[in-house]
Design a protein around this motif. Structure first.
Motif, PDB file in Angstrom:
ATOM      1  N   UNK A 289       0.832  -1.240  -0.199  1.00  0.00           N
ATOM      2  CA  UNK A 289       0.009  -0.163   0.076  1.00  0.00           C
ATOM      3  C   UNK A 289       1.022   1.349   0.120  1.00  0.00           C
ATOM      4  N   UNK A 290       1.936   1.293   0.833  1.00  0.00           N
ATOM      5  CA  UNK A 290       2.628   2.407   0.803  1.00  0.00           C
ATOM      6  C   UNK A 290       3.536   2.612  -0.311  1.00  0.00           C
ATOM      7  N   UNK A 291       4.054   1.661  -0.939  1.00  0.00           N
ATOM      8  CA  UNK A 291       4.977   1.808  -2.052  1.00  0.00           C
ATOM      9  C   UNK A 291       4.195   2.172  -3.285  1.00  0.00           C
ATOM     10  N   UNK A 292       2.856   1.500  -3.241  1.00  0.00           N
ATOM     11  CA  UNK A 292       2.100   1.714  -4.483  1.00  0.00           C
ATOM     12  C   UNK A 292       1.527   3.396  -4.651  1.00  0.00           C
ATOM     13  N   UNK A 293       1.224   3.707  -3.218  1.00  0.00           N
ATOM     14  CA  UNK A 293       0.964   5.283  -3.397  1.00  0.00           C
ATOM     15  C   UNK A 293       1.947   6.005  -3.591  1.00  0.00           C
ATOM     16  N   UNK A 294       3.118   5.637  -3.231  1.00  0.00           N
ATOM     17  CA  UNK A 294       4.408   6.559  -3.525  1.00  0.00           C
ATOM     18  C   UNK A 294       4.589   6.491  -5.118  1.00  0.00           C
ATOM     19  N   UNK A 295       4.504   5.335  -5.649  1.00  0.00           N
ATOM     20  CA  UNK A 295       4.381   5.284  -7.086  1.00  0.00           C
ATOM     21  C   UNK A 295       3.426   6.125  -7.839  1.00  0.00           C
ATOM     22  N   UNK A 296       2.441   6.105  -7.394  1.00  0.00           N
ATOM     23  CA  UNK A 296       1.106   6.875  -7.906  1.00  0.00           C
ATOM     24  C   UNK A 296       1.458   8.278  -7.988  1.00  0.00           C
ATOM     25  N   UNK A 305       3.485  17.775 -14.190  1.00  0.00           N
ATOM     26  CA  UNK A 305       4.188  19.163 -13.700  1.00  0.00           C
ATOM     27  C   UNK A 305       5.148  19.054 -14.789  1.00  0.00           C
ATOM     28  N   UNK A 306       5.193  19.996 -15.514  1.00  0.00           N
ATOM     29  CA  UNK A 306       6.398  20.262 -16.671  1.00  0.00           C
ATOM     30  C   UNK A 306       7.681  20.866 -16.030  1.00  0.00           C
ATOM     31  N   UNK A 307       8.001  20.617 -15.016  1.00  0.00           N
ATOM     32  CA  UNK A 307       9.319  21.521 -14.207  1.00  0.00           C
ATOM     33  C   UNK A 307      10.265  20.367 -13.938  1.00  0.00           C
ATOM     34  N   UNK A 308      11.480  20.340 -14.566  1.00  0.00           N
ATOM     35  CA  UNK A 308      12.389  19.387 -14.317  1.00  0.00           C
ATOM     36  C   UNK A 308      12.837  19.035 -13.032  1.00  0.00           C
ATOM     37  N   UNK A 309      12.956  20.053 -11.805  1.00  0.00           N
ATOM     38  CA  UNK A 309      13.239  19.662 -10.737  1.00  0.00           C
ATOM     39  C   UNK A 309      12.039  18.821 -10.040  1.00  0.00           C
ATOM     40  N   UNK A 310      10.831  19.148 -10.476  1.00  0.00           N
ATOM     41  CA  UNK A 310       9.818  18.504  -9.867  1.00  0.00           C
ATOM     42  C   UNK A 310       9.706  17.097 -10.481  1.00  0.00           C
ATOM     43  N   UNK A 311      10.156  16.948 -11.760  1.00  0.00           N
ATOM     44  CA  UNK A 311       9.902  15.510 -12.505  1.00  0.00           C
ATOM     45  C   UNK A 311      11.055  14.905 -11.821  1.00  0.00           C
ATOM     46  N   UNK A 312      11.976  15.177 -11.382  1.00  0.00           N
ATOM     47  CA  UNK A 312      13.328  14.469 -10.724  1.00  0.00           C
ATOM     48  C   UNK A 312      12.683  13.910  -9.461  1.00  0.00           C
ATOM     49  N   UNK A 313      12.244  14.721  -8.525  1.00  0.00           N
ATOM     50  CA  UNK A 313      11.417  14.287  -7.444  1.00  0.00           C
ATOM     51  C   UNK A 313      10.589  13.196  -7.749  1.00  0.00           C
ATOM     52  N   UNK A 314       9.688  13.348  -8.814  1.00  0.00           N
ATOM     53  CA  UNK A 314       8.697  12.539  -9.149  1.00  0.00           C
ATOM     54  C   UNK A 314       9.181  11.151  -9.460  1.00  0.00           C
ATOM     55  N   UNK A 315      10.473  11.196 -10.321  1.00  0.00           N
ATOM     56  CA  UNK A 315      11.129  10.063 -10.606  1.00  0.00           C
ATOM     57  C   UNK A 315      11.792   9.124  -9.697  1.00  0.00           C
ATOM     58  N   UNK A 316      12.127   9.832  -8.610  1.00  0.00           N
ATOM     59  CA  UNK A 316      12.738   9.275  -7.207  1.00  0.00           C
ATOM     60  C   UNK A 316      11.388   8.303  -6.683  1.00  0.00           C
ATOM     61  N   UNK A 317      10.157   9.201  -6.443  1.00  0.00           N
ATOM     62  CA  UNK A 317       9.251   8.514  -5.902  1.00  0.00           C
ATOM     63  C   UNK A 317       8.836   7.274  -6.690  1.00  0.00           C
ATOM     64  N   UNK A 318       8.552   7.580  -8.006  1.00  0.00           N
ATOM     65  CA  UNK A 318       8.273   6.344  -8.925  1.00  0.00           C
ATOM     66  C   UNK A 318       9.105   5.347  -8.693  1.00  0.00           C
ATOM     67  N   UNK A 319      10.492   5.440  -8.631  1.00  0.00           N
ATOM     68  CA  UNK A 319      11.328   4.345  -8.503  1.00  0.00           C
ATOM     69  C   UNK A 319      11.264   3.558  -7.256  1.00  0.00           C
ATOM     70  N   UNK A 324       9.011  -2.694  -4.792  1.00  0.00           N
ATOM     71  CA  UNK A 324       8.678  -3.970  -3.950  1.00  0.00           C
ATOM     72  C   UNK A 324       7.559  -4.615  -4.639  1.00  0.00           C
ATOM     73  N   UNK A 325       6.819  -4.111  -5.326  1.00  0.00           N
ATOM     74  CA  UNK A 325       5.519  -4.890  -6.061  1.00  0.00           C
ATOM     75  C   UNK A 325       5.988  -6.125  -6.744  1.00  0.00           C
TER      76      UNK A 325
END
Length: 399
Positions: A289-296, A305-319, A324-325
């Motif tokens: 549940x926790x990791x699925x929420x982070x990926x979403x 969000x078309x801002x590269x620093x935000x995308x970088x943070x999103x990529x970290x959360x996505x990864x 674990x799934x």
């Protein structure tokens, strides 16, 4: 089946499985990091890149459907060694087909062969990992998958450096194929020669073809397969489309996009290293549940969000969220050691359907709305996989 092991033997066995996971990740990263360059060399449209990756998917599905039977026939050790050799040969075909022959058909063939070999190796190494996990008595499957991620980090780092250095694709793939061949000779030696997908005393031969196929009708197995499907799509969409999405939709250069893909794989590795102790403490379901929420959340940031620093943070959360799934699904599928190979094969097959349907689907949709917008499909599957998390709860053992 695998007989009880002495601690020293279990340690060597564990380390061999770590090495196999890393080699498998290294091979996958080798072709994934070169997708933009292959696209450019062959002058492909976005939809045709999807069909190119579909070659891997089709080969994977064929391999997964045969995996439990191949492992039953050859045993885990020989299956792993042979399939690593197959993957090495496929990488050579992909590289030569791209930069020497310039042939879409040859590259698709190489992709399909790679998918076939990698899929059977994938099932065999997960079965071995589940058996080692039980022998050691604690959750280490995420660590095995962290080793896969470490292999991808090494592979993507090498690939990124070679992209910036303008090294030819064929030279790159041939060099990495040589590493896989070396690994195929050395790594499987510490894996037991006997079939390893039934460690309880039952001989593998006692699990009939009919019993292995009947597993496809088990509701729990199919629900675990849904977890694998959603999270394989979550991970695979980054492997296949993150670099192109950042190049085409965010205007980055190939090398910059490759570096972001390396960040994604590193984030997955961190999540998997931390995952085992967290699963032992909080349980499989809560961590899904926790990791699925982070990926979403992470994927939503990348898409909207078309801002590269935000995308970088999103990529970290996505990864981290995608970390674990799939390994948890593999552990859950192997809860009954007597039929671990068949169930792992079934769950992996359902999961790999993401790689079969996903590449052309995202490619076709991305042709019209942009690659990143097409990843909304992945977001929906993350939600479904997270909702299916209770299926991964270990079965109750009756006294």
């Amino acid at each position: 089946m695998t007989t009880p092991t002495r601690p020293a033997h279990a340690t060597a066995w564990r380390n061999a499985v770590f090495a196999v996971f890393a080699l498998n990740g290294l091979g996958a990263a080798t072709w994934a990091i070169r997708i933009p360059a292959i696209r450019d060399h062959l002058e492909l449209s976005t939809s045709f890149v999807g069909y190119l990756i579909l070659g891997v998917s089709v080969g994977s599905i064929v391999g997964l459907l045969l995996a439990s039977h191949v492992i039953q026939w050859l045993g885990g050790r020989r299956s792993i060694a042979i399939m690593l050799v197959v993957c090495a040969g496929a990488l050579v075909v992909i590289g030569v087909g791209t930069s020497v022959l310039g042939s879409f058909a040859v590259v698709v063939l190489g992709m399909a062969v790679y998918g076939f070999g990698s899929a059977i190796c994938d099932v065999a190494m997960n079965v071995e990992g589940a058996a080692v996990e039980k022998a050691i008595g604690r959750t280490i499957m995420p660590l095995f998958h962290a080793s896969w991620s470490a292999g991808t980090v090494v592979g993507t780092s090498i690939g990124t450096a070679l992209v910036f250095a303008h090294v030819d694709i064929a030279a790159h793939t041939i060099g990495m194929a040589a590493l896989l061949l070396l690994g195929a000779v050395i790594a499987p030696r510490a894996i037991p020669r006997v079939a390893t997908h039934a460690e309880t005393g039952e001989e593998v031969a006692h699990v009939s073809f009919r019993d292995r196929m009947a597993i496809w009708l088990e509701p729990r197995t199919l629900a675990i397969g849904l977890i694998a499907l959603g999270m394989a799509f979550t991970e695979g969409s980054a492997n296949d489309w993150l670099t192109l999405g950042m190049v085409d939709d965010r205007g980055l250069e190939n090398g910059q996009a490759a570096a972001l893909f390396t960040l994604f794989t590193a984030s997955m590795m961190v999540g998997r290293i931390a995952g085992g102790p967290l699963i032992d403490r909080f349980g499989r379901v809560r961590m899904l549940w926790i990791t699925g929420g982070a990926a979403a959340v992470g994927l939503a940031l990348v898409i909207f969000v078309p801002v590269i620093p935000v995308a970088v943070a999103g990529i970290v959360l996505w990864g981290i969220g995608a970390s674990l799934g799939f390994p948890v699904a593999m552990s859950a599928a192997a809860d009954d050691p007597a039929r671990a190979a068949a169930r792992v094969s079934a769950v992996a097959t359902v999961g790999y359907c993401a790689f079969l349907v996903g590449p052309p689907l995202i490619g076709v949709v991305g042709e019209h709305v942009g690659i990143l917008n097409a990843l909304i499909i992945v977001f929906v599957l993350i939600v479904l996989a997270t909702l299916a998390a209770p299926a991964a709860r270990p079965p109750r053992v009756r006294a």
